[in-house]
Motif scaffolding. Structure first.
Motif, PDB file in Angstrom:
ATOM      1  N   VAL A  48      44.391  -2.655  14.579  1.00 18.13           N
ATOM      2  CA  VAL A  48      44.802  -2.365  13.200  1.00 18.13           C
ATOM      3  C   VAL A  48      45.562  -1.042  13.147  1.00 18.13           C
ATOM      4  O   VAL A  48      46.613  -0.949  12.496  1.00 18.13           O
ATOM      5  N   VAL A  49      45.068  -0.034  13.849  1.00 14.42           N
ATOM      6  CA  VAL A  49      45.750   1.259  13.877  1.00 14.42           C
ATOM      7  C   VAL A  49      47.130   1.125  14.504  1.00 14.42           C
ATOM      8  O   VAL A  49      48.120   1.677  13.999  1.00 14.42           O
ATOM      9  N   ILE A  50      47.232   0.372  15.595  1.00 10.57           N
ATOM     10  CA  ILE A  50      48.522   0.170  16.255  1.00 10.57           C
ATOM     11  C   ILE A  50      49.485  -0.585  15.333  1.00 10.57           C
ATOM     12  O   ILE A  50      50.644  -0.202  15.180  1.00 10.57           O
ATOM     13  N   GLY A  51      49.010  -1.649  14.704  1.00  9.92           N
ATOM     14  CA  GLY A  51      49.866  -2.430  13.810  1.00  9.92           C
ATOM     15  C   GLY A  51      50.335  -1.641  12.605  1.00  9.92           C
ATOM     16  O   GLY A  51      51.520  -1.662  12.260  1.00  9.92           O
ATOM     17  N   VAL A  52      49.435  -0.916  11.962  1.00 11.62           N
ATOM     18  CA  VAL A  52      49.800  -0.123  10.787  1.00 11.62           C
ATOM     19  C   VAL A  52      50.718   1.035  11.190  1.00 11.62           C
ATOM     20  O   VAL A  52      51.684   1.355  10.490  1.00 11.62           O
ATOM     21  N   GLY A  53      50.434   1.630  12.340  1.00  7.07           N
ATOM     22  CA  GLY A  53      51.295   2.715  12.820  1.00  7.07           C
ATOM     23  C   GLY A  53      52.714   2.241  13.091  1.00  7.07           C
ATOM     24  O   GLY A  53      53.687   2.903  12.715  1.00  7.07           O
ATOM     25  N   ALA A 112      54.108  -0.395  11.766  1.00  4.00           N
ATOM     26  CA  ALA A 112      54.710  -0.750  10.471  1.00  4.00           C
ATOM     27  C   ALA A 112      55.282   0.492   9.800  1.00  4.00           C
ATOM     28  O   ALA A 112      56.390   0.449   9.247  1.00  4.00           O
ATOM     29  N   ALA A 113      54.566   1.596   9.857  1.00  2.00           N
ATOM     30  CA  ALA A 113      55.059   2.844   9.264  1.00  2.00           C
ATOM     31  C   ALA A 113      56.297   3.353  10.005  1.00  2.00           C
ATOM     32  O   ALA A 113      57.264   3.802   9.381  1.00  2.00           O
ATOM     33  N   VAL A 114      56.278   3.270  11.328  1.00  2.00           N
ATOM     34  CA  VAL A 114      57.437   3.717  12.113  1.00  2.00           C
ATOM     35  C   VAL A 114      58.648   2.834  11.822  1.00  2.00           C
ATOM     36  O   VAL A 114      59.761   3.333  11.628  1.00  2.00           O
ATOM     37  N   ALA A 115      58.452   1.522  11.789  1.00  2.72           N
ATOM     38  CA  ALA A 115      59.562   0.614  11.510  1.00  2.72           C
ATOM     39  C   ALA A 115      60.110   0.846  10.106  1.00  2.72           C
ATOM     40  O   ALA A 115      61.327   0.821   9.903  1.00  2.72           O
ATOM     41  N   PHE A 116      59.249   1.075   9.147  1.00  2.00           N
ATOM     42  CA  PHE A 116      59.686   1.352   7.779  1.00  2.00           C
ATOM     43  C   PHE A 116      60.528   2.625   7.739  1.00  2.00           C
ATOM     44  O   PHE A 116      61.601   2.659   7.147  1.00  2.00           O
ATOM     45  N   ASP A 117      60.055   3.666   8.394  1.00  3.51           N
ATOM     46  CA  ASP A 117      60.758   4.942   8.386  1.00  3.51           C
ATOM     47  C   ASP A 117      62.086   4.864   9.144  1.00  3.51           C
ATOM     48  O   ASP A 117      63.118   5.318   8.646  1.00  3.51           O
ATOM     49  N   TRP A 118      62.061   4.308  10.335  1.00  4.19           N
ATOM     50  CA  TRP A 118      63.276   4.239  11.141  1.00  4.19           C
ATOM     51  C   TRP A 118      64.304   3.298  10.523  1.00  4.19           C
ATOM     52  O   TRP A 118      65.498   3.507  10.667  1.00  4.19           O
ATOM     53  N   GLY A 171      56.640  -3.773   8.482  1.00  2.00           N
ATOM     54  CA  GLY A 171      57.289  -2.526   8.079  1.00  2.00           C
ATOM     55  C   GLY A 171      58.745  -2.728   7.722  1.00  2.00           C
ATOM     56  O   GLY A 171      59.236  -2.202   6.710  1.00  2.00           O
ATOM     57  N   TYR A 172      59.454  -3.517   8.535  1.00  4.85           N
ATOM     58  CA  TYR A 172      60.868  -3.761   8.276  1.00  4.85           C
ATOM     59  C   TYR A 172      61.056  -4.611   7.019  1.00  4.85           C
ATOM     60  O   TYR A 172      61.924  -4.325   6.196  1.00  4.85           O
ATOM     61  N   LEU A 173      60.257  -5.648   6.870  1.00  3.60           N
ATOM     62  CA  LEU A 173      60.390  -6.500   5.692  1.00  3.60           C
ATOM     63  C   LEU A 173      60.063  -5.750   4.405  1.00  3.60           C
ATOM     64  O   LEU A 173      60.663  -6.008   3.363  1.00  3.60           O
ATOM     65  N   LEU A 174      59.141  -4.821   4.464  1.00  6.02           N
ATOM     66  CA  LEU A 174      58.846  -4.002   3.288  1.00  6.02           C
ATOM     67  C   LEU A 174      60.053  -3.139   2.925  1.00  6.02           C
ATOM     68  O   LEU A 174      60.411  -3.036   1.742  1.00  6.02           O
ATOM     69  N   ALA A 175      60.700  -2.556   3.923  1.00  2.92           N
ATOM     70  CA  ALA A 175      61.892  -1.746   3.660  1.00  2.92           C
ATOM     71  C   ALA A 175      63.017  -2.603   3.085  1.00  2.92           C
ATOM     72  O   ALA A 175      63.717  -2.185   2.157  1.00  2.92           O
ATOM     73  N   THR A 229      61.149   7.944  21.512  1.00  2.02           N
ATOM     74  CA  THR A 229      60.654   6.655  21.997  1.00  2.02           C
ATOM     75  C   THR A 229      59.474   6.858  22.944  1.00  2.02           C
ATOM     76  O   THR A 229      58.477   6.148  22.866  1.00  2.02           O
ATOM     77  N   GLY A 230      59.587   7.846  23.831  1.00  2.00           N
ATOM     78  CA  GLY A 230      58.480   8.157  24.746  1.00  2.00           C
ATOM     79  C   GLY A 230      57.249   8.651  24.014  1.00  2.00           C
ATOM     80  O   GLY A 230      56.115   8.332  24.385  1.00  2.00           O
ATOM     81  N   ALA A 231      57.471   9.444  22.969  1.00  2.00           N
ATOM     82  CA  ALA A 231      56.335   9.925  22.174  1.00  2.00           C
ATOM     83  C   ALA A 231      55.634   8.771  21.471  1.00  2.00           C
ATOM     84  O   ALA A 231      54.401   8.744  21.380  1.00  2.00           O
ATOM     85  N   LEU A 232      56.422   7.814  20.985  1.00  2.00           N
ATOM     86  CA  LEU A 232      55.819   6.633  20.355  1.00  2.00           C
ATOM     87  C   LEU A 232      55.007   5.835  21.368  1.00  2.00           C
ATOM     88  O   LEU A 232      53.883   5.410  21.070  1.00  2.00           O
ATOM     89  N   ALA A 233      55.553   5.644  22.559  1.00  2.00           N
ATOM     90  CA  ALA A 233      54.805   4.932  23.609  1.00  2.00           C
ATOM     91  C   ALA A 233      53.534   5.689  23.967  1.00  2.00           C
ATOM     92  O   ALA A 233      52.465   5.091  24.140  1.00  2.00           O
ATOM     93  N   GLY A 234      53.631   7.003  24.064  1.00  2.00           N
ATOM     94  CA  GLY A 234      52.446   7.806  24.352  1.00  2.00           C
ATOM     95  C   GLY A 234      51.397   7.719  23.264  1.00  2.00           C
ATOM     96  O   GLY A 234      50.192   7.664  23.539  1.00  2.00           O
ATOM     97  N   ALA A 235      51.837   7.705  22.022  1.00  2.00           N
ATOM     98  CA  ALA A 235      50.889   7.597  20.906  1.00  2.00           C
ATOM     99  C   ALA A 235      50.191   6.241  20.905  1.00  2.00           C
ATOM    100  O   ALA A 235      48.973   6.161  20.678  1.00  2.00           O
ATOM    101  N   LEU A 236      50.940   5.181  21.176  1.00  2.00           N
ATOM    102  CA  LEU A 236      50.326   3.848  21.243  1.00  2.00           C
ATOM    103  C   LEU A 236      49.312   3.776  22.373  1.00  2.00           C
ATOM    104  O   LEU A 236      48.227   3.199  22.231  1.00  2.00           O
ATOM    105  N   PHE A 237      49.658   4.364  23.515  1.00  2.00           N
ATOM    106  CA  PHE A 237      48.728   4.379  24.647  1.00  2.00           C
ATOM    107  C   PHE A 237      47.520   5.248  24.345  1.00  2.00           C
ATOM    108  O   PHE A 237      46.393   4.904  24.712  1.00  2.00           O
ATOM    109  N   ALA A 238      47.724   6.367  23.658  1.00  2.54           N
ATOM    110  CA  ALA A 238      46.603   7.251  23.314  1.00  2.54           C
ATOM    111  C   ALA A 238      45.597   6.560  22.405  1.00  2.54           C
ATOM    112  O   ALA A 238      44.378   6.754  22.557  1.00  2.54           O
ATOM    113  N   VAL A 239      46.085   5.747  21.472  1.00  2.00           N
ATOM    114  CA  VAL A 239      45.173   4.997  20.601  1.00  2.00           C
ATOM    115  C   VAL A 239      44.302   4.070  21.450  1.00  2.00           C
ATOM    116  O   VAL A 239      43.087   3.962  21.234  1.00  2.00           O
ATOM    117  N   ASN A 240      44.903   3.430  22.446  1.00  2.00           N
ATOM    118  CA  ASN A 240      44.151   2.547  23.329  1.00  2.00           C
ATOM    119  C   ASN A 240      43.136   3.320  24.161  1.00  2.00           C
ATOM    120  O   ASN A 240      42.003   2.860  24.333  1.00  2.00           O
TER     121      ASN A 240
END
Length: 155
Positions: A47-52, A54-60, A122-126, A8-19
């Motif tokens: 767009v990068v944050i939203g697509v990212g 979506a991919a995380v939600a699909f996978d999780w 991402g969730y609706l696609l899954a 969860t922390g890595a995901l937050a860090g990745a979102l912040f890094a994109v910003n």
């Protein structure tokens, strides 16, 4: 449990890094008068944050129940939002409240909208593909009920 919070922390860090990357590109690559280019980079960041997400939600959603991964994503988005709005401007030499309260709160609402739409897509696609955790559990249940022989009728 510890591993769960690391992810969860890595995901937050990745979102912040994109910003941070988007802010640095805007700061270094464009002057303050060119707002069109800054808006395009900001749009690309969202767009990068939203697509990212979506991919995380699909996978999780394929591996864990929605209540579990939803809480993790909500925590990551909340931390990333706080860092993005409060710390992000300081990294490029700006005041987080310098543009006024309207801009400050608009950033918050826009961030929530983009992240919410990304997670939802991402969730609706899954779910639509039948790959989410609940659909798999229901499929296993249906298969187990169909595989059992019928009990003989006693008279």
């Amino acid at each position: 449990m510890r591993q769960r919070w690391r992810v969860t922390g890595a995901l937050a860090g990745a979102l912040f890094a994109v910003n941070v990357v988007a802010r640095v590109i805007i700061r270094v690559g464009f002057d303050d008068a060119d707002t069109t280019a800054a808006d395009r980079v900001s749009l690309g960041m969202f767009v990068v944050i939203g697509v990212g997400l979506a991919a995380v939600a699909f996978d999780w959603s394929r591996r864990r129940p929605a209540a579990e991964w939803g809480a993790d994503i909500a925590a990551a988005v909340g931390v990333a939002l706080a860092l993005t709005v409060l710390v992000g401007p300081l990294l490029v030499g700006k005041n987080p409240f310098g543009d006024g309260a309207g801009t400050f709160f608009a950033q918050i609402w826009l961030y929530f909208a983009v992240t919410g739409i990304g997670v939802l897509l991402g969730y609706l696609l899954a779910v639509a593909l039948g790959l989410d955790h609940r659909s798999k559990a229901l499929k296993r249940y249906a298969e187990s009920k169909a595989a059992k022989p019928h009990r003989s009728v006693r008279r």
